[in-house]
Each structure stands twice: as structure tokens, then as C-alpha cells.
Design a protein around this motif. Structure first.
Motif, mmCIF file in Angstrom:
data_model
loop_
_atom_site.group_PDB
_atom_site.id
_atom_site.type_symbol
_atom_site.label_atom_id
_atom_site.label_comp_id
_atom_site.label_asym_id
_atom_site.label_seq_id
_atom_site.Cartn_x
_atom_site.Cartn_y
_atom_site.Cartn_z
ATOM 1 N N PRO A 108 -1.360 0.347 -20.546
ATOM 2 C CA PRO A 108 -2.235 0.753 -19.525
ATOM 3 C C PRO A 108 -3.513 -0.197 -19.687
ATOM 4 C CG PRO A 108 -1.499 2.645 -20.646
ATOM 5 C CD PRO A 108 -0.870 1.507 -21.364
ATOM 6 N N TRP A 109 -4.009 -0.582 -20.890
ATOM 7 C CA TRP A 109 -5.167 -1.389 -21.087
ATOM 8 C C TRP A 109 -5.029 -2.797 -20.435
ATOM 9 C CZ3 TRP A 109 -4.709 -5.963 -23.974
ATOM 10 C CH2 TRP A 109 -3.389 -5.562 -24.529
ATOM 11 N N GLU A 151 -5.157 -2.107 -16.667
ATOM 12 C CA GLU A 151 -6.780 -2.009 -16.194
ATOM 13 C C GLU A 151 -7.668 -3.150 -16.336
ATOM 14 O OE1 GLU A 151 -7.738 0.778 -14.557
ATOM 15 O OE2 GLU A 151 -5.497 1.502 -14.665
ATOM 16 N N GLN A 176 -7.994 2.554 -23.732
ATOM 17 C CA GLN A 176 -8.453 1.873 -22.671
ATOM 18 C C GLN A 176 -9.355 0.830 -22.603
ATOM 19 O OE1 GLN A 176 -7.783 2.890 -18.954
ATOM 20 N NE2 GLN A 176 -5.814 3.509 -20.094
#
Lengths: 433, 325, 289
Positions: free
Chosen positions: A132-133, A136, A388
Motif C-alpha cells: 500500500p505505501w 499510495e 502508510q
């Protein structure tokens, strides 16, 4: 007499030409649709080693209507220089441009010059492909995805086993974890090491640790509204105080990363620990040389949790005449299977979930390091620890490169920490201001 | 030439002779040849030099970030901002300091070297190549070499200082030490180059002049100052102007001298950031093309003024010392 | 020049015969300078012939090791060295030839011919030298891509066909090297301007032209930023190829310095050729006195 009107005439012609060129430059991005039947020619501009040679050959074999040329630059610096110049000129970029993580925040600010890959890219290149990081981080503020993640640099801690032993400190990968649990314990261990070793430095340079510490903050130099909050950010100030205190205790070897002296430092054993992204393993091995085999070790711990340093993205600038085909190729290159092969070719550590789960990755070991650690597994675990991503506003990258790193270097060269902090605040204001 | 007949022969001599075709041709030749000879420069300049110049001037009036579609027009605001920008003036100071530390010694040594090379040496080509060779070094090599020479902890120079019992110098950290080190890099690269330029001019001086001075009883030092130096005036003007322009645009050496690879900061507190480095940083790192263009234009004017001053000084010096021209 | 006339046909004295005969001091001073100039090259070769571990040794070895050919072979394997070499030779040679020719022509015009606007035009040329070049790459790239030249070698050749530096240099040298009397004499003989340039001016300025040729060749050979931006990586000059050797996070200095050593060899050849040319030009003494 006779030549005078002629000269004015030439000058007018030149001026007119210049004006024409100036006018034309704004519009040159829009190409004509290129369905002329012949093979589609794509270019991909990379730097360093992406490990794509074999993959591109295979892609062309499977897509006879596509011809791919790879433009390789050696260092990241010249590659991005070229990217910026051509972004400014409005033409000349490749269909796919690689962008390094450190330059990403600047480029995100120019998101209008890049295609939104969620719009033109194939469906299988969705968010769930990446950690995810990683995914994003390549989104602009208005939600455009401007790059597909390629590799990553999850952080672990590398250390000199022999030097810790000599200082009568814990040295095997399990027992050192306690030293590297938090930044407090890390700098405390550093102080102990300096005392026990008779004044030897603990880490290579202050900036390396400080960057990791800032990245772990909830809010970085700028908040979500792109306002500079550095001055009132207690987390950043605390990190500054911790790092500069460690410098005052003699914990820093004062070697700027990637300088010649830093390279030499590996051979000389100039520092006992090193913030260690996955790709640093190769650097340590090459710089230390065979005579230092078995002296370095790595453990799956990093102060304050995890972090990432380095890794790149593949973007498709709006200048591209074949954005759809370019996005398809970029998506294929960053798919888990291909990224694993790039990793095997050139050691670029994957950022894709499936690739990180692969047994092929897990089996990777490094005999140069003490105890032949399973580095594939170790760094995959570190990659999953990363939270994140912190929002990075425009100018964040410049602050880190041009203000923070020099300010810490100044402290290492003898400037008082308070004065260094002022240098940091003033410099950051100038960039954002 | 076959076109040229001789109508003159048949013409009646009573009327004042109209200029022959050949004469007219020759007149045109004299009148227009100079323009033809200088035309290539102006064509090339018009093609590739003029547009960048105008473009930069135009951009400097906008708040133009690379990649902006509609940059706002700000008039001279970039210039106003520049004059209140401490970092810019710091860069101007660094540039002047490095310029003085390098150009002064460089020109004096170059002239002396040229005088030595102008003697009847054995193997003259070898000596000339020997002193010019630094100019052939590629930037990649220069970067690696000088980083290893001026390194703080493992550098060769500091090793030698330590062996001699002197304290190490952190060359990059101090303002003066960094300027001296950069001046050494500049002088290493450019002294031989300037020496060769001066040498070429020295060799254009007829031998008889020097021989006559010898007969008149002038010693070598006197000959050098009263005969050679005044005759070198056009060349010295050339060397002074080009090294002023080059010295004030200094970019490569301070960039390579920074320990951070590819850094444009000029040291931890900008202690050796020059004007071109600052301009480059604004344009290529901070994307601020408008501001960078304003820096370029101010630097340009600064160079013209300083070069003019140096030109006047050089002309006067060379003229009074000789007094023969 | 008046002095020369005054000296007339006086017999040469012993003093005159000794004029310019260098002594030990001259050789010693020059030797120091030459050693200082050569040292970094020798040091590069040392690293290129060993492994980069040498860089970390406090007292570096003084003699080359045996790895040079292995390192050189790796250079050939890693990058398109021969192609880039060919490109660089083509670019540097054409730029050198045209720069020397056009600069000599313009220098001759500015130094010896009278025409309207001469002085302002010359000042203009000198002033263009003061324009900072680093920023010009963006508009220049725009111009080149409008012309459709981006990626081709003409994009690195055309901007350097003739330089302000070259015109300035040739003008300054020509002022004193070519006497007006010779030009007048040739004019009386009915020579056209171009013949005067070719047969009177050019021989006299040969040493300066050779110096300019050397400088131009080297500048062109070592140019980096502009070729990086305008050329394709598939069609590089030698400096771009060398840059590719420094790829990745780890730099093998032995490899890079082996590459730079190889890339310096053509320059040395040009040096030797043109160095002789300078000497020859002087020996001829074409129109002196």
C-alpha cells in the motif's frame, strides 16, 4: 549603406523564427494519433540498473508490432536532470520515464505533465499489486496515479559484528535487536559503543538517520495543505536534538553518503552500524572488499519500526505519442513475475505483494554477511512493516537534499546545533516560501 | 576567371574609362568579403544562440516553474527578489573570491611558463603537451582525482600533512580553505592552457626585436618587461577577458568539489556555492526557471562590467609599461 | 616593428647567439610543472591497472598493477565504447575543422579589413561569451527538436561550428601576426581577398590556428551536459558512454578510470599531431620580419 537594411531584415527574420519557436513549444506535446499500421516504437528511459534487458527482448518477441528502445543513463542525477530539461522544453521525453523515489515529490507537483495510469493502464495493474505505501506514494493530491512502482528499499540495520564484539557488546542478530528497537535505544547503544571502543564512531553520518526519523513522523516538513510546519513540529525537533546530541558525543563518522570518503569508510571499518536498505547489501559487499567478508551482519530490526529508502517508479509523460501502449509495457514490467526476474538479474528488491511472498525471493541468501542471512525473507518482512506513506508536499525532496543534509553536515563540521536548526528552518522557508 | 574578358582594350580612350568588370568585381570583393567571412558566426549564432538568449530574458519576467502551463507574469519581481536574496550575494562573494584566488596567479604563472617555453628547449613539443595535458582530463576523472586528493579523512593531501606533523585541514568545511582548494583545481586545469595561448603570441614576435634589445644591452628581465610584454598586449587582453568570463561562470570545479555527489549546494553552508551553481540549483533542482533566468541575466551583466574593467586595466598596464605603441 | 628596422644588418654578437638557450633552472622549473600536470593521469592509470581498493590506502602504491587490460576489456563489454568513440571523433573533428576555418576567416576580417560596423560587431561577439550557458540547454533543446535534429549528431555539431571564443582568439593573434604591407602588396598583385586570406594570412597564423584546433578538439571531446540532453543513449559520445560505467549504487572506480584512460588516448594523438604542426609553423617562419 547598402548592407544596413539587409541586417535589419535578417534580425527580424531571426526574431520571428524565435517567436515562432517560443509559441510552438507549448503545443508540441500533443501528438497525432499513430495508427499508421507500422510497428509502434516505444522508448523507456532508465538509470543505473533496472535489469530490463532480457525482459524487453521477451516483450518484443510476444508483441511483434512493438519495438522498444531502452535509453540508459548511469547515475540518477543526470537522468533526472535530463527529465527536468525536457519537461521544461515540452518535448523529447521517452514514452516511459523512470523516476526515483527521492525525486517523486517534485514530479508529483507537475502531475499535469503525466498520464493518470489508473485511466490508461490495464486493469490488472490495480492497487492490490503493490504494497500500500508504495502505491499510495505515487498518487498526486487530486488522486492521479503517475507511476507504477518498480523496486523498493525497505530498511533494516546492518552492523559490524566484529567491532561490536571487540567493544564487548551484543553481536548476534537476535541480541542486537534490543539495541535497534527505538531511536533512544539506538543512540544510547551508540554512546556506549563510543565509550567502550575508545572513541570510534557508531554510524556513518547524521543525515542518514535523520531522514529515516523524519519519514517516520506522522507529518513531514509540510502538512496536507502544503504548509510548512517544520518549525512547530515537535517530532522533527526532537529527532534533530537526538541526532545532534549523538554527533556531539562523537557517534558520527561524518562521512556523507556516496562520497569517496564514505566509500573508503567501508574498507576502513569507520563506523559500526549502517541504516541498510535492501540495495545497500550490494554496496557494503563491493565497497568493503573480500578481505572484510563475514564481518558485517544484518538484522530484521530498525529503530522506530520500518522505513523505505530508494526505489523507483515508471511513469508515462503526456508527451508520449502512444500512452496506452506505454502504460501496458510499464504495467507488464512492474508485474510481480517480471519484477522477480529483474531482482534476480540486478538485485532490485520488489515492491509487489506477490513477489514478496514468492519462495524464490525468500530463498535468497548472502554469504558475504556473517551467518549467511536469508536476506530475501528478511527484507520482505521489513517491507511489510512500513506504514502508510507520509504525505510529501511540493519542495519536500528539495528540503531534504538541499537544506537538511547540508545543515546536519554543518553541525558535523562544528556549527552549533541551534544554529544548524536555524539554517534548516530558514532554508526550508526559502524553498516553500 | 574566364568570364573576365577585356573590354577595356576596345574602348575609345577619350571618355573617362568606366570601371571594368574585373575592377568592379575587385571592388565588390573588398567591400563584401568581410561580411562573408564573419557571416558563419552570425548564422550559427542566429540559429542556436539568439533564441536561448531571448527565451531566458522572456522567462525571467514570469514566475515560471518547469511544467507550468500558464505561468503568471510578474515583471521585474524576480529581479527585485534577487537583489534582496542573501544566498545570491553570498554566491557572488564566493565567485569573486574564487575568481581572484585562481585567475590572478594563473595568468602570472602562465606568462612566466610561456617565457620558459619560448626558449630553445630540447623536445619543445613534449614540454608543451606536458603542461597542456590537464586540459585533456575528462570531468569524470577530475572529480574522482580531486575528491581523493582533498578528502578530509583519507585524502592524500591530509595524509601528507599528517606525516609532516601538521594538523589535517577539512578542505570542504571552511570558506577560505574550500576556495583555495577550488582555485587549485581551476589552476591545475587552466594554467597550461593559458600558457600555450601566450606562447603562441610570443612566437609571433620577430626575433630581430629581441636581438636588437640584446645588442642595446638589455638583460633578460628588462627584455621581458620592455619588449615582450608590450607586444603581447592583444593576447593578454584576450587571456584576461576570457579568464574573467570563464572565472565568473565557474561551475564544474565547485560542483565536483562538493562531497555530496551531484550536489549543487556548494558545501554545508553554501560556503563555496558560486553564482552559476546557484542558478543551476534554482533551475534544475527547484524547477524555478523564472528565477534561474533572472540570475543568468544579472550574472551576464556582472560579467560584462567586470570584464570591461579588466579590459581597461590591462590595456593601460600593457600600454604604459612598453610605451612603444 | 620599428625596432626591427633599426636593428638592421648588424653583425650578430656572441650574446645574440646565446639568446634563448635555456639553462638547468629552466628545465627544472618546467619539469616540476609537467610532473604536477601528469601526476593525476598517472594516478588514474594506477587505479585503472589495480582495483579500486587502492583508493583507500594511505600510502598508495607507485607502480601499476596488472589489471588494466582486464578492466579495459570490461569497459568494452559494458558500453558501446567503439561506437561512442567513432561518434566523438566525427563530432570533434568536424567541429574543429569548421571552427578553425571560420574563426580564422572572421579573425582576418576583424583584424585586417575595414568595413562598416566592424567594431560594434566584434564587441557583440565578445559579449556573447559572457552569456551563462547552463540554462541555455532548455531553449536550445526546444530549437533542436523544432528543427528535428534532436538525437542526431548534427545537434552537437552545428551549435559549435564556429565559436565566439575562436573568432576572438584568431582576431587578437592576427592583429600583430599579419603586417598590412603584405596584404597591400598582394592586393597590388591583383589577388582576391580569399586568396590573400589563404596565401598570406593563413600561413602567418598557423601556430594560433593549431592552438585553437587543440582547444576546440578537447572541449568538444569532453563536452557532457549538452550531449546528455540532446543525444539518444543509443547513439552516445564517449563521455556519455563513460557516464554509463558509473551505474548503480556502487561505482567501480578502476573500471571508470580505465574508461577515461582509454578515452584520453585519441586526445593525446591529436596533441602530438598538432603539437608538431605548431613547431613546423614556426620553423617555416612564413612571413616574419
Amino acid at each position: 549603406m547598402r548592407n544596413r537594411p539587409r541586417r535589419t531584415l535578417t534580425l527580424t527574420t531571426i526574431l520571428a523564427t524565435a517567436a515562432l519557436l517560443a509559441g510552438a513549444c507549448g503545443s508540441s506535446g500533443s501528438g497525432e494519433p499513430a495508427d499508421s499500421g507500422g510497428p509502434i516504437e516505444l522508448t523507456i528511459a532508465t538509470f543505473g540498473e533496472f535489469g530490463y534487458e532480457e525482459l524487453l527482448r521477451e516483450y518484443q518477441a510476444n508483441h511483434p508490432n512493438i519495438k522498444v528502445t531502452e535509453r540508459k543513463t548511469g547515475k540518477a542525477g543526470p537522468h533526472h536532470q535530463n527529465l527536468i530539461a525536457k519537461l521544461g522544453a515540452g518535448s523529447g521525453l521517452a514514452d516511459i520515464e523512470a523516476i526515483e523515489e527521492g525525486h517523486l515529490s517534485n514530479v508529483l507537483d507537475k502531475a499535469a505533465r503525466f498520464n493518470d495510469l489508473t485511466q490508461i493502464g490495464p486493469a490488472d495493474a490495480g492497487a492490490d499489486r503493490w504494497l500500500p505505501w508504495k502505491y499510495e506514494a505515487a498518487k498526486s493530491k487530486d488522486g492521479k496515479l503517475i507511476g507504477y512502482g518498480t523496486d523498493s528499499g525497505p530498511l533494516a540495520m546492518c552492523y559490524r559484528k566484529d567491532l561490536l564484539e571487540a567493544a564487548n557488546m551484543p553481536s548476534d542478530p537476535q541480541s542486537v535487536k534490543a539495541l535497534f528497537a527505538t531511536w533512544e535505544s539506538y543512540f544510547q547503544a551508540g554512546q556506549e559503543y563510543v565509550q567502550k571502543s575508545g572513541g570510534k564512531p557508531w554510524f556513518d553520518s547524521a543525515a542518514q538517520n535523520f531522514n529515516a526519523m523524519v519519514n517516520q513522523q506522522e507529518v513531514g516538513y509540510l502538512d496536507r495543505n502544503d504548509k510548512l510546519t517544520l518549525e512547530n513540529n515537535p517530532g522533527i525537533k526532537k529527532a534533530w536534538d537526538q541526532v545532534t546530541a549523538a554527533v556531539a558525543q562523537g557517534q558520527s563518522a561524518k562521512l556523507t553518503a556516496f562520497s569517496n570518503e564514505w566509500n573508503s569508510g567501508f574498507k576502513q571499518g569507520a563506523f559500526a552500524t549502517k541504516a541498510c536498505p535492501a540495495w545497500m547489501i550490494g554496496v557494503i559487499k563491493e565497497q568493503s572488499g573480500p578481505e572484510n567478508a563475514g564481518k558485517w551482519a544484518v538484522t530484521d530490526a530498525f529503530p522506530g519500526g520500518g522505513g523505505n529508502w530508494g526505489g523507483s517508479y515508471l511513469s508515462v509523460p503526456t508527451q508520449s505519442k502512444h500512452p496506452k501502449e506505454a502504460a501496458e509495457l510499464a504495467a507488464w514490467l512492474t508485474a510481480p513475475e517480471q519484477q522477480l526476474r529483474a531482482f534476480e538479474a540486478k538485485g532490485t528488491f520488489p515492491s509487489q505483494v506477490k513477489a514478496l511472498e514468492s519462495p524464490r525471493l525468500a530463498a535468497q541468501t548472502e554469504p558475504f554477511f556473517a551467518g549467511e542471512p536469508r536476506i530475501g525473507e528478511l527484507f520482505a518482512a521489513q517491507a511489510r512493516k512500513i506504514a502508510q506513506p507520509q504525505y510529501k508536499g511540493p519542495g519536500d525532496g528539495q528540503i531534504q537534499e538541499n537544506v537538511t543534509a547540508p545543515a546536519l553536515q554543518a553541525v558535523e563540521q562544528g556549527t552549533a546545533p541551534a544554529q544548524g536548526w536555524q539554517q534548516l528552518v530558514d532554508g526550508a522557508k526559502k524553498i516553500v516560501g | 576567371m574566364t568570364v573576365v574578358q577585356a573590354p577595356r582594350r576596345d574602348a575609345p580612350p577619350a571618355v573617362p574609362p568606366r570601371p571594368s568588370f574585373r575592377q568592379r568585381l575587385s571592388k565588390w570583393d573588398v567591400k563584401f568579403s568581410p561580411y562573408a567571412y564573419i557571416a558563419p558566426f552570425f548564422v550559427v549564432f542566429g540559429l542556436v544562440g539568439l533564441f536561448p538568449l531571448l527565451y531566458t530574458a522572456y522567462v525571467s519576467l514570469y514566475d515560471w516553474e518547469i511544467g507550468d502551463d500558464d505561468p503568471p507574469f510578474v515583471g521585474f519581481e524576480n529581479y527585485v527578489q534577487l537583489f534582496g536574496d542573501g544566498q545570491f550575494w553570498n554566491a557572488v562573494g564566493n565567485t569573486l573570491s574564487i575568481f581572484v584566488l585562481s585567475s590572478g596567479p594563473q595568468i602570472v604563472i602562465a606568462v612566466l611558463l610561456a617565457a620558459l617555453l619560448n626558449t630553445r628547449l630540447r623536445g619543445p613539443t613534449g614540454w608543451r603537451i606536458g603542461i597542456l595535458i590537464p586540459y585533456a582530463a575528462s570531468l569524470v576523472a577530475i572529480g574522482i582525482i580531486f575528491a581523493n586528493l582533498f578528502g578530509n579523512q583519507y585524502g592524500l593531501l591530509n595524509s601528507i600533512l599528517e606525516m609532516a606533523g601538521i594538523d589535517r585541514i577539512d578542505w570542504q568545511a571552511g570558506t577560505l580553505s574550500s576556495h583555495v582548494a577550488i582555485a587549485v583545481m581551476v589552476n591545475w586545469r587552466w594554467t597550461g592552457y593559458n600558457a600555450l595561448i601566450v606562447l603562441a603570441a610570443m612566437q609571433a614576435i620577430p626575433k630581430e626585436i629581441n636581438e636588437a634589445a640584446v645588442v642595446d644591452g638589455a638583460g633578460p628581465v628588462r627584455r621581458f618587461f620592455s619588449v615582450t610584454l608590450p607586444l603581447l598586449r592583444p593576447t593578454l587582453i584576450f587571456v584576461v577577458i576570457t579568464s574573467t568570463i570563464g572565472g565568473l561562470q565557474i561551475f564544474t570545479e565547485p560542483k565536483l568539489f562538493d562531497v555530496g555527489q551531484g550536489s549543487n549546494n556548494g558545501g554545508s553552508s553554501n560556503q563555496f556555492q558560486t553564482v552559476t551553481l546557484y542558478m543551476y540549483q534554482q533551475g534544475f533542482e527547484n524547477f524555478d526557471l523564472g528565477y534561474a533566468s533572472a540570475i543568468a541575466w544579472v550574472l551576464f551583466l556582472l560579467i560584462v562590467v567586470i570584464a570591461l574593467v579588466n579590459f581597461l586595466i590591462t590595456r593601460r598596464l600593457a600600454a604604459t609599461e612598453g610605451g612603444r605603441r | 616593428m620599428t625596432l626591427a628596422v633599426r636593428s638592421g644588418p648588424r653583425p650578430k654578437t656572441a650574446k645574440v647567439a646565446k639568446l634563448g638557450r635555456p639553462n638547468f633552472f629552466v628545465y627544472a622549473t618546467l619539469a616540476v610543472f609537467v610532473l604536477g600536470s601528469l601526476f593525476p593521469f598517472y594516478w588514474s592509470f594506477l587505479v585503472a591497472s589495480r582495483d579500486s581498493g587502492m583508493l583507500t590506502e594511505r600510502v598508495p602504491p607507485l607502480l601499476p598493477g596488472g589489471n588494466f587490460f582486464a578492466n579495459a576489456a570490461e569497459v568494452f563489454d559494458s558500453v558501446a565504447f567503439w561506437k561512442s568513440m567513432g561518434n566523438s571523433i566525427l563530432v570533434a573533428t568536424s567541429v574543429t575543422l569548421t571552427t578553425v576555418l571560420f574563426s580564422s576567416l572572421a579573425g582576418f576580417a576583424f583584424a585586417k579589413l575595414r568595413f562598416r560596423g566592424r567594431d560594434p560587431l566584434f564587441v557583440f561577439i565578445v559579449v556573447t561569451l559572457a552569456v551563462p550557458t547552463q540554462l541555455g540547454v532548455i531553449p536550445l533543446f526546444i530549437a533542436m527538436s523544432e528543427l528535428g535534429w534532436a538525437g542526431g549528431l548534427q545537434a552537437v555539431i552545428v551549435p559549435n561550428l564556429v565559436t565566439a571564443f575562436g573568432v576572438f582568439w584568431m582576431r587578437q593573434y592576427t592583429v600583430d601576426a599579419v603586417p598590412y604591407e603584405l596584404i597591400e602588396a598582394a592586393r597590388v598583385d591583383g589577388c582576391s581577398m580569399i586568396r590573400i586570406f589563404w596565401h598570406v594570412c593563413l600561413p602567418a597564423v598557423r601556430p594560433a590556428a593549431a592552438v585553437l584546433a587543440m582547444f576546440t578538439f578537447m572541449t568538444s571531446w569532453n563536452d557532457f551536459l549538452w550531449p546528455l540532453i540532446v543525444l539518444d543513449a543509443g547513439n552516445p559520445t564517449v563521455q556519455l558512454a563513460l557516464e554509463q560505467l558509473q551505474s548503480g549504487y556502487y561505482t567501480n572506480y578502476s573500471l571508470v578510470l580505465a574508461g577515461t584512460t582509454l578515452a584520453t588516448i585519441p586526445i593525446l594523438i591529436v596533441f602530438l599531431l598538432l603539437g608538431r604542426q605548431i613547431v613546423a609553423g614556426i620553423m617555416q617562419g612564413a612571413v616574419k620580419g
